[in-house]
Design an enzyme around this catalytic site. Structure first.
Site, PDB file in Angstrom:
ATOM      1  N   ARG A  56      53.396  32.999  24.091  1.00 31.09           N
ATOM      2  CA  ARG A  56      52.880  31.983  24.994  1.00 31.09           C
ATOM      3  C   ARG A  56      52.080  30.813  24.432  1.00 31.09           C
ATOM      4  O   ARG A  56      51.065  31.173  23.186  1.00 31.09           O
ATOM      5  CB  ARG A  56      51.204  32.520  25.490  1.00 31.09           C
ATOM      6  CG  ARG A  56      51.801  33.153  26.997  1.00 31.09           C
ATOM      7  CD  ARG A  56      52.766  32.840  27.682  1.00 31.09           C
ATOM      8  NE  ARG A  56      53.357  33.443  28.952  1.00 31.09           N
ATOM      9  CZ  ARG A  56      53.659  32.978  29.685  1.00 31.09           C
ATOM     10  NH1 ARG A  56      55.048  32.068  29.531  1.00 31.09           N
ATOM     11  NH2 ARG A  56      54.198  33.682  31.044  1.00 31.09           N
ATOM     12  N   GLU A 114      66.772  30.315  30.218  1.00 29.97           N
ATOM     13  CA  GLU A 114      67.013  29.443  29.272  1.00 29.97           C
ATOM     14  C   GLU A 114      66.338  29.220  27.734  1.00 29.97           C
ATOM     15  O   GLU A 114      66.479  29.704  26.966  1.00 29.97           O
ATOM     16  CB  GLU A 114      67.699  28.057  29.119  1.00 29.97           C
ATOM     17  CG  GLU A 114      68.215  27.415  27.960  1.00 29.97           C
ATOM     18  CD  GLU A 114      69.244  26.163  28.569  1.00 29.97           C
ATOM     19  OE1 GLU A 114      68.766  25.398  28.833  1.00 29.97           O
ATOM     20  OE2 GLU A 114      70.180  26.099  28.879  1.00 29.97           O
ATOM     21  N   ALA A 119      56.060  37.810  35.586  1.00 29.99           N
ATOM     22  CA  ALA A 119      56.483  36.890  36.582  1.00 29.99           C
ATOM     23  C   ALA A 119      56.494  35.386  36.996  1.00 29.99           C
ATOM     24  O   ALA A 119      57.571  35.324  35.840  1.00 29.99           O
ATOM     25  CB  ALA A 119      54.516  37.179  36.778  1.00 29.99           C
ATOM     26  N   PHE A 132      50.648  12.536  35.862  1.00 29.87           N
ATOM     27  CA  PHE A 132      51.452  13.225  35.692  1.00 29.87           C
ATOM     28  C   PHE A 132      52.308  14.611  36.295  1.00 29.87           C
ATOM     29  O   PHE A 132      51.544  15.298  37.374  1.00 29.87           O
ATOM     30  CB  PHE A 132      50.789  13.988  34.623  1.00 29.87           C
ATOM     31  CG  PHE A 132      51.552  14.554  33.080  1.00 29.87           C
ATOM     32  CD1 PHE A 132      53.096  14.256  32.704  1.00 29.87           C
ATOM     33  CD2 PHE A 132      52.453  16.242  33.651  1.00 29.87           C
ATOM     34  CE1 PHE A 132      53.505  14.677  31.773  1.00 29.87           C
ATOM     35  CE2 PHE A 132      52.984  17.001  32.853  1.00 29.87           C
ATOM     36  CZ  PHE A 132      54.063  16.342  32.274  1.00 29.87           C
ATOM     37  N   GLU A 141      63.370  39.041  34.434  1.00 28.45           N
ATOM     38  CA  GLU A 141      63.179  39.304  33.962  1.00 28.45           C
ATOM     39  C   GLU A 141      63.105  41.061  32.813  1.00 28.45           C
ATOM     40  O   GLU A 141      62.840  41.007  31.790  1.00 28.45           O
ATOM     41  CB  GLU A 141      61.066  38.707  33.987  1.00 28.45           C
ATOM     42  CG  GLU A 141      60.931  37.487  33.860  1.00 28.45           C
ATOM     43  CD  GLU A 141      59.687  38.004  34.309  1.00 28.45           C
ATOM     44  OE1 GLU A 141      58.510  38.687  34.405  1.00 28.45           O
ATOM     45  OE2 GLU A 141      59.097  36.156  33.774  1.00 28.45           O
TER      46      GLU A 141
END
Length: 174
Positions: A61, A135, A73, A12, A93
């Site tokens: 998250r 985005e 980060a 993957f 950020e």
């Protein structure tokens, strides 16, 4: 103690990581199939505003189904210099640009499952600019007094943030 790597296959891949399965012969002669993540490098940044406030971000998250507080980060782009990535992520950020970065440490994030590496930098001489989130990135910038670190340490944190807050408590004057 020797491991023999027999065959490795990518099962993957997306823009963030790849998953591999690899057949290994262990030092005792047994053959196993190992599954692991490979090839991504991330940076985290310890940064203080000119007023002495610690810059943190709060973001949702999906894997955790909750918001957590983290140091700024992100991932290092292919062929990007790690220090430049730290500068880029901090500004994207938080809306602060660092004129200097000092490498604090580097570590493997979870070496039993992944070859990914994390670099932690200390940002210095910050200048306010503009936040420029990706985005698909939604976060809240927090400016935290160092006295609040003990309370933040009582909340669930990721490894980079736990390290950074512990580093601040151990190494910086309050």
């Amino acid at each position: 103690m020797r491991y023999k790597h027999i065959k490795k296959e990518k099962v993957f891949e997306n823009k963030h990581f790849a998953i591999y399965e690899e057949d290994l012969i262990l030092p005792n002669g047994n053959q196993v199939r190992w599954t692991f993540l490979q090839n991504y490098i991330a940076v985290g940044v310890i940064a203080f505003t000119p007023e002495g406030k610690l810059l943190l971000v709060k973001q949702y998250r999906p894997a955790l189904k909750q918001e957590i507080i983290e140091i700024p980060a992100g991932l290092v782009d292919p062929d990007e210099d790690v220090e430049k990535a730290a500068m880029r992520e901090l500004e994207e950020e938080t809306g602060y640009r660092a004129n200097k970065m000092i490498k604090v440490c580097e570590y493997f994030r979870s070496p039993g499952l992944s070859s990914s590496k994390m670099f932690i930098y200390m940002a210095e001489d910050l200048v306010k600019t503009n936040q420029n989130l990706d985005e698909d990135e939604f976060l809240e910038v927090l400016e935290v007094d160092v006295k609040e670190i003990d309370e933040i340490l009582k909340t669930p944190l990721d490894g980079k943030t736990l390290y950074a807050l512990s580093y601040i408590k151990s190494n910086l004057k309050k």
